[in-house]
Motif scaffolding. Sequence first.
Motif, PDB file in Angstrom:
ATOM      1  N   PRO A 131      54.400  10.357   2.302  1.00 44.32           N
ATOM      2  CA  PRO A 131      52.962  10.307   2.604  1.00 44.32           C
ATOM      3  C   PRO A 131      52.423  11.549   3.312  1.00 44.32           C
ATOM      4  O   PRO A 131      51.215  11.757   3.347  1.00 44.32           O
ATOM      5  CB  PRO A 131      52.857   9.072   3.511  1.00 44.32           C
ATOM      6  N   HIS A 132      53.297  12.388   3.870  1.00 43.41           N
ATOM      7  CA  HIS A 132      52.826  13.579   4.577  1.00 43.41           C
ATOM      8  C   HIS A 132      52.548  14.745   3.628  1.00 43.41           C
ATOM      9  O   HIS A 132      52.044  15.777   4.061  1.00 43.41           O
ATOM     10  CB  HIS A 132      53.871  14.017   5.611  1.00 43.41           C
ATOM     11  N   LEU A 133      52.862  14.590   2.367  1.00 47.41           N
ATOM     12  CA  LEU A 133      52.751  15.678   1.418  1.00 47.41           C
ATOM     13  C   LEU A 133      51.328  15.808   0.891  1.00 47.41           C
ATOM     14  O   LEU A 133      50.722  14.816   0.467  1.00 47.41           O
ATOM     15  CB  LEU A 133      53.714  15.441   0.238  1.00 47.41           C
ATOM     16  N   ASN A 134      50.810  17.011   0.903  1.00 52.26           N
ATOM     17  CA  ASN A 134      49.557  17.303   0.224  1.00 52.26           C
ATOM     18  C   ASN A 134      49.872  17.451  -1.258  1.00 52.26           C
ATOM     19  O   ASN A 134      50.526  18.396  -1.668  1.00 52.26           O
ATOM     20  CB  ASN A 134      48.961  18.595   0.794  1.00 52.26           C
ATOM     21  N   THR A 135      49.407  16.525  -2.070  1.00 52.11           N
ATOM     22  CA  THR A 135      49.778  16.500  -3.484  1.00 52.11           C
ATOM     23  C   THR A 135      48.859  17.339  -4.362  1.00 52.11           C
ATOM     24  O   THR A 135      48.967  17.287  -5.593  1.00 52.11           O
ATOM     25  CB  THR A 135      49.797  15.047  -4.016  1.00 52.11           C
ATOM     26  N   ALA A 136      47.987  18.134  -3.761  1.00 55.68           N
ATOM     27  CA  ALA A 136      47.120  19.005  -4.558  1.00 55.68           C
ATOM     28  C   ALA A 136      47.969  19.945  -5.403  1.00 55.68           C
ATOM     29  O   ALA A 136      48.840  20.649  -4.888  1.00 55.68           O
ATOM     30  CB  ALA A 136      46.208  19.814  -3.644  1.00 55.68           C
ATOM     31  N   GLY A 137      47.731  19.941  -6.694  1.00 57.31           N
ATOM     32  CA  GLY A 137      48.483  20.805  -7.595  1.00 57.31           C
ATOM     33  C   GLY A 137      49.797  20.229  -8.076  1.00 57.31           C
ATOM     34  O   GLY A 137      50.430  20.812  -8.974  1.00 57.31           O
ATOM     35  N   VAL A 138      50.237  19.108  -7.511  1.00 59.05           N
ATOM     36  CA  VAL A 138      51.492  18.495  -7.952  1.00 59.05           C
ATOM     37  C   VAL A 138      51.269  17.803  -9.294  1.00 59.05           C
ATOM     38  O   VAL A 138      50.301  17.052  -9.457  1.00 59.05           O
ATOM     39  CB  VAL A 138      52.016  17.487  -6.909  1.00 59.05           C
ATOM     40  N   VAL A 139      52.145  18.050 -10.262  1.00 59.74           N
ATOM     41  CA  VAL A 139      51.968  17.447 -11.587  1.00 59.74           C
ATOM     42  C   VAL A 139      53.006  16.363 -11.876  1.00 59.74           C
ATOM     43  O   VAL A 139      52.866  15.607 -12.834  1.00 59.74           O
ATOM     44  CB  VAL A 139      52.021  18.522 -12.699  1.00 59.74           C
ATOM     45  N   LEU A 243      57.002  10.093  12.395  1.00 61.80           N
ATOM     46  CA  LEU A 243      57.449  10.760  11.162  1.00 61.80           C
ATOM     47  C   LEU A 243      58.286   9.813  10.303  1.00 61.80           C
ATOM     48  O   LEU A 243      58.088   9.696   9.096  1.00 61.80           O
ATOM     49  CB  LEU A 243      58.261  12.021  11.514  1.00 61.80           C
ATOM     50  N   GLY A 244      59.222   9.114  10.918  1.00 58.34           N
ATOM     51  CA  GLY A 244      60.045   8.150  10.172  1.00 58.34           C
ATOM     52  C   GLY A 244      61.041   8.830   9.264  1.00 58.34           C
ATOM     53  O   GLY A 244      61.021  10.051   9.060  1.00 58.34           O
ATOM     54  N   GLU A 245      61.931   8.028   8.706  1.00 57.50           N
ATOM     55  CA  GLU A 245      62.940   8.576   7.793  1.00 57.50           C
ATOM     56  C   GLU A 245      62.295   8.905   6.450  1.00 57.50           C
ATOM     57  O   GLU A 245      61.546   8.108   5.891  1.00 57.50           O
ATOM     58  CB  GLU A 245      64.070   7.565   7.597  1.00 57.50           C
ATOM     59  N   LEU A 246      62.596  10.095   5.951  1.00 63.38           N
ATOM     60  CA  LEU A 246      61.989  10.572   4.705  1.00 63.38           C
ATOM     61  C   LEU A 246      63.064  11.082   3.768  1.00 63.38           C
ATOM     62  O   LEU A 246      64.128  11.537   4.208  1.00 63.38           O
ATOM     63  CB  LEU A 246      61.006  11.709   5.002  1.00 63.38           C
ATOM     64  N   TYR A 258      62.298  20.595   2.518  1.00 63.73           N
ATOM     65  CA  TYR A 258      61.948  19.929   3.767  1.00 63.73           C
ATOM     66  C   TYR A 258      62.961  18.814   4.031  1.00 63.73           C
ATOM     67  O   TYR A 258      63.360  18.084   3.124  1.00 63.73           O
ATOM     68  CB  TYR A 258      60.544  19.316   3.683  1.00 63.73           C
ATOM     69  N   LYS A 259      63.344  18.704   5.310  1.00 63.87           N
ATOM     70  CA  LYS A 259      64.290  17.654   5.708  1.00 63.87           C
ATOM     71  C   LYS A 259      63.834  17.054   7.034  1.00 63.87           C
ATOM     72  O   LYS A 259      63.577  17.794   7.994  1.00 63.87           O
ATOM     73  CB  LYS A 259      65.702  18.228   5.856  1.00 63.87           C
ATOM     74  N   GLU A 260      63.719  15.740   7.069  1.00 59.89           N
ATOM     75  CA  GLU A 260      63.428  15.056   8.328  1.00 59.89           C
ATOM     76  C   GLU A 260      64.730  14.851   9.086  1.00 59.89           C
ATOM     77  O   GLU A 260      65.744  14.443   8.502  1.00 59.89           O
ATOM     78  CB  GLU A 260      62.766  13.709   8.040  1.00 59.89           C
ATOM     79  N   ASP A 261      64.718  15.152  10.374  1.00 62.22           N
ATOM     80  CA  ASP A 261      65.928  14.973  11.173  1.00 62.22           C
ATOM     81  C   ASP A 261      65.522  14.671  12.612  1.00 62.22           C
ATOM     82  O   ASP A 261      64.907  15.499  13.285  1.00 62.22           O
ATOM     83  CB  ASP A 261      66.794  16.243  11.122  1.00 62.22           C
ATOM     84  N   ALA A 262      65.844  13.468  13.062  1.00 60.33           N
ATOM     85  CA  ALA A 262      65.591  13.047  14.446  1.00 60.33           C
ATOM     86  C   ALA A 262      64.126  13.235  14.845  1.00 60.33           C
ATOM     87  O   ALA A 262      63.811  13.726  15.941  1.00 60.33           O
ATOM     88  CB  ALA A 262      66.508  13.801  15.409  1.00 60.33           C
TER      89      ALA A 262
END
Length: 814
Positions: A131-139, A243-246, A258-262
């Motif tokens: 959900p944190h990703l800006n999806t503009a331009g993502v296809v 942030l939560g686990e991603l 990108y990596k979520e960590d702690a």
Amino acid sequence: MTLPTQARVVIIGGGVIGCSVAYHLAKLGWTDVVLLERKQLTSGTTWHAAGLIAQLRATANMTRLAKYSQELYGTLEEETGTATGFRRTGSITVALTGERHEELRRQAAMARAFGVEIGEIDVAEIAAKYPHLNTAGVVGGVYLPKDGQGDPANIALAMAKGARMRGAVIAERTKAQRVTRQSGRVSAVDWQAEDGTSGTISCEHVVNCAGMWGCEVGRMLGTDVPLQACEHFYIVSEPIAGLGELPVLRVPDECAYYKEDAGKLMLGAFEPKAKPWAVNGLPADFEFDQLPEDFDHFEPILERAVHRMPVLGQAGIHTFFNGPESFTPDNAYYMGLCPGTENVWVAAGFNSIGIQSAGGAGMALAQWMVDGAKPFDLGDVDIARAQGFQANPAYLAARVSETLGLLYADHFPYRQKATARGIRRSPLHDRLEARGAVFGELSGWERANWYADPGQAREYAYSWGRQNWFENQRAEHMALREGVGLYDMSSFGKLRVEGRDAAAFLNHVCGADIDVPAGRIVYTQFLNARGGIEADVTVTRLSETAFLVVTPAATRHADETWLRRHLGDRNAVITDVTAGEAVMAVMGPRARAVLEGCSDGDFTNATNPFGTAQQVHIGMGEARVHRVSYVGELGWEVYASADMAVHVFDALMAAGEPEGLRLCGLHAMDSCRAEKAFRHFGHDITCEDHVLEAGLGFAVKTDKPDFIGRDAVLAKREAGLDRCLLQFLLTDPEPLLYHNEPILRDGEIVGHLSSGAYGHALGGAVGLGYVPCSGESADVLLSSAYEIDVAGVRVPAKASLKPMYDPKGARTRA
């Protein structure tokens, strides 16, 4: 610590791969294992690795090793009590362009063939999972639920503990100083500890797992290990509330992961132009060190990342990290028994995928060492592919500045390296360049892949669809089929084997009978004890005691190594004569007319039938002509010494003008060979493909009393085939095939294509691939409905056991 004075194996380097090799050797029962680490375990690259653990790699066996790593890391904590931090978070890769989306769809199809769980997801699904990703331009994108992440240092320390639990000795702050070598073997390793103690360990094997120091340790061990450290950058944010686990997220079009960590977010980069580090040698005291920040270098990545991940811009940067990692000239790591040695092994150069690869690589190398043979095909990473010149620091610095970035670049088919070019050139290079050649590179050789028309840009415009040279290739392909073409084969390896025992030696190594009259050419394979194919070659008998073995350019070093390892005390000499002769392939229905137009030789079937060679005059020079063909047409390979090569080329071109002779590139050679279902070594045939299942039983003569693999061939003939290699032709002329596309039989995936190309004479894309066939007749096998999965679309395909183009081979014997 008191170190033993004798060990079965000494491992040099205590990063994640050294610990893995020690762990797996000990697990296989080698208790007298010693690992020497110059500083502290993990203190080179392992400690600062990102710890991304993915399953899917570019080939089936590399995927097999990555899957093994993941499974191992999931059980290490229970076995050793050391937490590895391994979590199956899943991973998402997103595409910002149509071309990248096509690549991801093709990767998803490949994953299905390899048994990797994967899903294609749309923009809404991506947003829901991240959900944190800006999806503009993502296809679009792909999601792999079983991918994960772990703590790199603890993964290594867990394997080190597992090795110790089984009797291995691991010595930190103990440097391997020098070795004693005798006749291709290392017999002892001298060590020096930081506390001033020193000693010598006699050993049966030594393994170079020195990571960034792999090239330096390789020189100490008398081997070439071409790799170079590069700076690798990442940042870690301040804690982000909620942030939560991603999942791990990759945005390759922006060079970022990108990596979520702690509760923090890590942003790492594989920028297009990397910075080689310590080209003139690594600091002697390097240990858990960081390199100087270079914000200007990283800033373009960060700017795009803040736009893509707005929460990152709001959080602030906690850590800016720059650390070194080693990269190789082709982005594949090194593993195996080093050429020119009997007991020096290597596992190094992991190109930023060391954590996800180390478990499987350690397992495979340990099995290879214990059994004395590869457990399965490891040609992608076999150290025997490395060329001596690639250890040149100037070459490495130039090439790795590109290869780091290629990890996240579009992985287009036929993509050529742009750096460190022009090193090895055919004697004909300038002549070909003057006539429009567009060169690719293989093993350092500049090779004419296709020819541009007047006014056409001499460069690749990469795509997953028809590239800018597609019509050029079609014209060249059809010239070979309908008229006459000439292509340069000078880069192919040429090994001269001569001496009193040369015939007996080659008959031991080759599956076919090469004890033939002088002037005969034999197509054959080097087999291993399992009947797998170690090399695919032609052998020409030049005289009673001299033979010429012709090999693919990419495997010349490996094939020479195989010969030398089996020579024993036989009276024969092996000499690489590749650079001594240029080779011009003159192929097509008008090939005989071209040769007759510039030579006084007799090229009739009576004098020069298929499979024979003869010495002739061409122009005012001389050459040796081999009547063989890798494109399935009437033709000759013309061998001319380097000093006469240009003259012979000019004579052939002059004689070819009235016949419509066209210069052709190696892309056309490959598409013609695919139409003829001729096998491509490294794709269609490897060391784990049985020669009978590859459809090459005609090239094996079991009435010879003694050759490597004979028992395995006889056993397979008795037991029957478990799988066989089929040729496929898509019924839709539009889709393109490359390799690794899934094969479906009656709706079920049964395998994948080992190679693919466009069959211009057949009117569609063709491919080769193995399918199970145990207990089935040919009629039953071919009566099924076959489809090929092309980027998620199932395309009906015709299947055949025989070549669809000229199945009886009449054209080559015309």
